[in-house]
Scaffold this motif. Structure first.
Motif, PDB file in Angstrom:
ATOM      1  N   THR A 291       0.841  -1.192   0.000  1.00 48.23           N
ATOM      2  CA  THR A 291       0.000   0.000   0.000  1.00 48.23           C
ATOM      3  C   THR A 291       0.875   1.240   0.000  1.00 48.23           C
ATOM      4  N   ASP A 292       0.624   2.140  -0.933  1.00 43.80           N
ATOM      5  CA  ASP A 292       1.322   3.421  -0.988  1.00 43.80           C
ATOM      6  C   ASP A 292       0.268   4.516  -1.110  1.00 43.80           C
ATOM      7  N   ILE A 293      -0.245   4.941   0.046  1.00 43.57           N
ATOM      8  CA  ILE A 293      -1.319   5.940   0.059  1.00 43.57           C
ATOM      9  C   ILE A 293      -0.807   7.280  -0.447  1.00 43.57           C
ATOM     10  N   ASP A 294       0.417   7.641  -0.059  1.00 39.48           N
ATOM     11  CA  ASP A 294       0.959   8.936  -0.471  1.00 39.48           C
ATOM     12  C   ASP A 294       1.048   9.029  -1.991  1.00 39.48           C
ATOM     13  N   ARG A 295       1.430   7.947  -2.640  1.00 39.79           N
ATOM     14  CA  ARG A 295       1.518   7.950  -4.103  1.00 39.79           C
ATOM     15  C   ARG A 295       0.137   8.160  -4.720  1.00 39.79           C
ATOM     16  N   ALA A 296      -0.873   7.513  -4.157  1.00 40.80           N
ATOM     17  CA  ALA A 296      -2.234   7.686  -4.665  1.00 40.80           C
ATOM     18  C   ALA A 296      -2.713   9.122  -4.471  1.00 40.80           C
ATOM     19  N   LEU A 297      -2.416   9.708  -3.311  1.00 43.09           N
ATOM     20  CA  LEU A 297      -2.827  11.090  -3.056  1.00 43.09           C
ATOM     21  C   LEU A 297      -2.097  12.055  -3.991  1.00 43.09           C
ATOM     22  N   ALA A 298      -0.828  11.767  -4.279  1.00 39.65           N
ATOM     23  CA  ALA A 298      -0.086  12.616  -5.203  1.00 39.65           C
ATOM     24  C   ALA A 298      -0.738  12.599  -6.593  1.00 39.65           C
ATOM     25  N   TYR A 299      -1.205  11.436  -7.016  1.00 40.31           N
ATOM     26  CA  TYR A 299      -1.892  11.339  -8.305  1.00 40.31           C
ATOM     27  C   TYR A 299      -3.193  12.144  -8.267  1.00 40.31           C
ATOM     28  N   CYS A 300      -3.955  11.995  -7.191  1.00 43.82           N
ATOM     29  CA  CYS A 300      -5.211  12.741  -7.065  1.00 43.82           C
ATOM     30  C   CYS A 300      -4.953  14.242  -7.062  1.00 43.82           C
ATOM     31  N   GLU A 301      -3.889  14.655  -6.396  1.00 43.77           N
ATOM     32  CA  GLU A 301      -3.554  16.073  -6.308  1.00 43.77           C
ATOM     33  C   GLU A 301      -3.372  16.683  -7.694  1.00 43.77           C
ATOM     34  N   ARG A 302      -2.784  15.934  -8.607  1.00 44.82           N
ATOM     35  CA  ARG A 302      -2.562  16.442  -9.967  1.00 44.82           C
ATOM     36  C   ARG A 302      -3.870  16.608 -10.738  1.00 44.82           C
ATOM     37  N   LEU A 303      -4.918  15.905 -10.313  1.00 42.83           N
ATOM     38  CA  LEU A 303      -6.204  15.976 -11.019  1.00 42.83           C
ATOM     39  C   LEU A 303      -7.073  17.133 -10.561  1.00 42.83           C
ATOM     40  N   ILE A 304      -6.742  17.721  -9.421  1.00 41.58           N
ATOM     41  CA  ILE A 304      -7.614  18.731  -8.813  1.00 41.58           C
ATOM     42  C   ILE A 304      -7.354  20.096  -9.442  1.00 41.58           C
ATOM     43  N   THR A 305      -8.384  20.677 -10.036  1.00 43.90           N
ATOM     44  CA  THR A 305      -8.282  22.004 -10.643  1.00 43.90           C
ATOM     45  C   THR A 305      -9.132  23.036  -9.907  1.00 43.90           C
ATOM     46  N   ARG A 306     -10.116  22.580  -9.135  1.00 40.25           N
ATOM     47  CA  ARG A 306     -10.996  23.497  -8.397  1.00 40.25           C
ATOM     48  C   ARG A 306     -11.087  23.009  -6.947  1.00 40.25           C
ATOM     49  N   PRO A 307     -10.093  23.308  -6.121  1.00 38.61           N
ATOM     50  CA  PRO A 307     -10.060  22.751  -4.760  1.00 38.61           C
ATOM     51  C   PRO A 307     -11.328  23.023  -3.955  1.00 38.61           C
ATOM     52  N   ALA A 308     -11.866  24.229  -4.051  1.00 41.35           N
ATOM     53  CA  ALA A 308     -13.022  24.592  -3.233  1.00 41.35           C
ATOM     54  C   ALA A 308     -14.273  23.822  -3.629  1.00 41.35           C
ATOM     55  N   GLU A 309     -14.307  23.268  -4.835  1.00 47.46           N
ATOM     56  CA  GLU A 309     -15.480  22.500  -5.282  1.00 47.46           C
ATOM     57  C   GLU A 309     -15.189  20.998  -5.323  1.00 47.46           C
ATOM     58  N   THR A 310     -14.127  20.554  -4.664  1.00 48.52           N
ATOM     59  CA  THR A 310     -13.696  19.162  -4.762  1.00 48.52           C
ATOM     60  C   THR A 310     -13.860  18.427  -3.439  1.00 48.52           C
ATOM     61  N   VAL A 311     -14.394  17.203  -3.518  1.00 52.71           N
ATOM     62  CA  VAL A 311     -14.474  16.293  -2.367  1.00 52.71           C
ATOM     63  C   VAL A 311     -13.584  15.096  -2.684  1.00 52.71           C
ATOM     64  N   LEU A 312     -12.621  14.829  -1.808  1.00 50.94           N
ATOM     65  CA  LEU A 312     -11.737  13.676  -1.951  1.00 50.94           C
ATOM     66  C   LEU A 312     -12.087  12.658  -0.877  1.00 50.94           C
ATOM     67  N   VAL A 313     -12.515  11.467  -1.298  1.00 50.65           N
ATOM     68  CA  VAL A 313     -12.861  10.395  -0.371  1.00 50.65           C
ATOM     69  C   VAL A 313     -11.769   9.333  -0.451  1.00 50.65           C
ATOM     70  N   LEU A 314     -10.987   9.210   0.612  1.00 51.38           N
ATOM     71  CA  LEU A 314      -9.937   8.192   0.685  1.00 51.38           C
ATOM     72  C   LEU A 314     -10.494   6.992   1.450  1.00 51.38           C
ATOM     73  N   ILE A 315     -10.631   5.860   0.760  1.00 48.68           N
ATOM     74  CA  ILE A 315     -11.190   4.655   1.365  1.00 48.68           C
ATOM     75  C   ILE A 315     -10.027   3.712   1.642  1.00 48.68           C
ATOM     76  N   SER A 316      -9.572   3.669   2.895  1.00 53.97           N
ATOM     77  CA  SER A 316      -8.356   2.929   3.225  1.00 53.97           C
ATOM     78  C   SER A 316      -8.306   2.634   4.716  1.00 53.97           C
ATOM     79  N   ASP A 317      -7.671   1.508   5.072  1.00 53.32           N
ATOM     80  CA  ASP A 317      -7.468   1.181   6.484  1.00 53.32           C
ATOM     81  C   ASP A 317      -6.230   1.869   7.059  1.00 53.32           C
ATOM     82  N   LEU A 318      -5.572   2.715   6.247  1.00 49.99           N
ATOM     83  CA  LEU A 318      -4.485   3.590   6.696  1.00 49.99           C
ATOM     84  C   LEU A 318      -3.199   2.846   7.045  1.00 49.99           C
TER      85      LEU A 318
END
Length: 403
Positions: A291-318
């Motif tokens: 599991t590499d959660i940070d890598r997944a979040l980094a990918y998601c971060e690149r997709l975000i163009t409108r932070p104030a209108e974005t909901v990120l749901v991370l489904i993980s046991d951490l």
């Protein structure tokens, strides 16, 4: 003869011999405890995973899989966890061998190829998760029955959840588009304005004096919100991944919502192009263990163009594969940018899984809400997120199990 005293000249254990005994113990199992020693740490997990599949004569399997000769049936939650454990513990070549053996030893191959057995088994989320985990090892003749089984499960979930999800989120998107300063009379939401100002009605004059006006922003038919579902593919999250695939498909059907589905292990797979059909999306992720959660979040971060209108749901046991500090810093940065972040250790009816409590506590310190969520509560949770309401307050109100 007296024993030879130990001193600095006494040779220590031979590393090559120790490694040889270790390997023989993992091959032979419990009967070799005496001459080879009992495995500990990671070796104990490897031994448990091997024993769960290959040991015979046990009435009860370890909490990882069913004993040899069992069918999936009610043991499918444990089978799904076992499959995730195997991906993490063994190299890919060994994983393929064990998965191929599991098809026969756990009864999956026979069930998929025998229409009578398929009809006799009640398909559920856990059975679908076990089939998906073995998808790469399925023989060609079993692939169509496997997809049919998973489709039966996802169709049932859609029938249960889709209408309510669409209704709740359409309402939430409409409410989030309201403004207190409508530009023209055509932009006024008259029903909402009247309801809000009923206390200002003047009976003797027969008029209502509005203290505030509720309007709708001129968003037109365009996208009003962005949702990213990032789903952990580890064994404990198997049922959650099935539900996430179904919800991603439902959310994608809303034209005013832009939805992306990201699956991750140590690699990241963007399944967005497949989410119109949840079966295609679920079979589309073929990820290794870890599991590499940070890598997944980094990918998601690149997709975000409108932070104030974005909901990120991370489904993980951490259970992050590496140090969690980088992941926590990235989550903090996302939240600071305006992204509404929520972490779900579980999206299933099974309750809260075994998740990493230290990381959950660190999330709480960052004011990032983390709680288990049932599929029936997910539409309300998403509505609260899209409207910008406090998810911590929502979780407390709904009795969600948090860290």
């Amino acid at each position: 003869m007296s024993p030879t005293p130990l001193n600095a000249d006494t040779p220590g254990p031979d590393p090559a011999e120790s490694e040889r005994l270790r390997r023989w113990r993992l091959v032979l199992g419990d009967p070799a405890d005496g001459p080879c020693g009992r495995p500990a740490g990671r070796d104990a997990r490897i031994d448990s995973a091997l024993g769960a599949l290959y040991d015979t004569g046990s009435d009860a399997a370890p909490d990882g899989a069913a004993p040899r000769g069992a069918t999936l049936g009610e043991s499918s939650p444990r089978v799904a966890r076992w499959l995730g454990e195997v991906r993490e513990l063994f190299p890919s070549r060994t994983v393929h061998v064990m998965q191929a053996d599991a098809l026969d030893l756990l009864g999956l191959r026979r069930m998929l190829l025998d229409p009578g057995l398929t009809e006799a088994v009640r398909p559920d989320v856990h059975l679908a998760a076990a089939v998906l985990a073995l998808a790469d090892s399925l023989p060609e003749e079993a692939r169509a029955p496997a997809r049919a089984l998973v489709r039966t499960v996802t169709r049932g979930l859609e029938e249960r959840l889709a209408d309510r999800t669409r209704s709740r989120l359409r309402g939430a998107l409409d409410r989030s588009a309201r403004t207190r300063r409508p530009r023209t009379a055509a932009d006024v939401d008259w029903h909402a304005t009247i309801r809000r100002n009923l206390r200002h009605y003047v009976p003797e004059r027969g008029v209502l004096v509005p203290a505030s006006i509720v309007g709708r922003a001129r968003s037109g038919p365009g996208v009003r919100g962005d949702v990213l579902l990032a789903v952990d593919q580890s064994g404990s999250m198997a049922a959650s991944a099935v539900y996430a695939g179904v919800f991603a498909s439902v959310l994608a059907s809303l034209r005013t919502l832009r939805t992306r589905l990201i699956a991750f292990g140590t690699d990241v797979a963007d399944l967005t192009d497949l989410i119109a059909d949840p079966v295609d999306a679920l079979f589309g992720a073929s990820l290794g263990g870890g599991t590499d959660i940070d890598r997944a979040l980094a990918y998601c971060e690149r997709l975000i163009t409108r932070p104030a209108e974005t909901v990120l749901v991370l489904i993980s046991d951490l259970h992050e594969g590496g140090p969690p500090e980088a992941m926590l810093r990235r989550l903090a940065a996302l939240r600071t940018s305006g992204v509404r972040v929520v972490v779900l250790p579980a999206l299933s009816d099974d309750g809260t899984p075994a998740y990493e409590p230290g990381t959950a506590a660190a999330l709480a310190a960052l004011d990032v809400p983390a709680f288990a969520c049932s599929p029936d509560d997910f539409p309300d949770m998403m509505a609260a997120a899209l409207e910008g309401r406090s998810l911590a307050a929502w979780a407390e109100e709904h009795g969600a199990d948090g860290g």
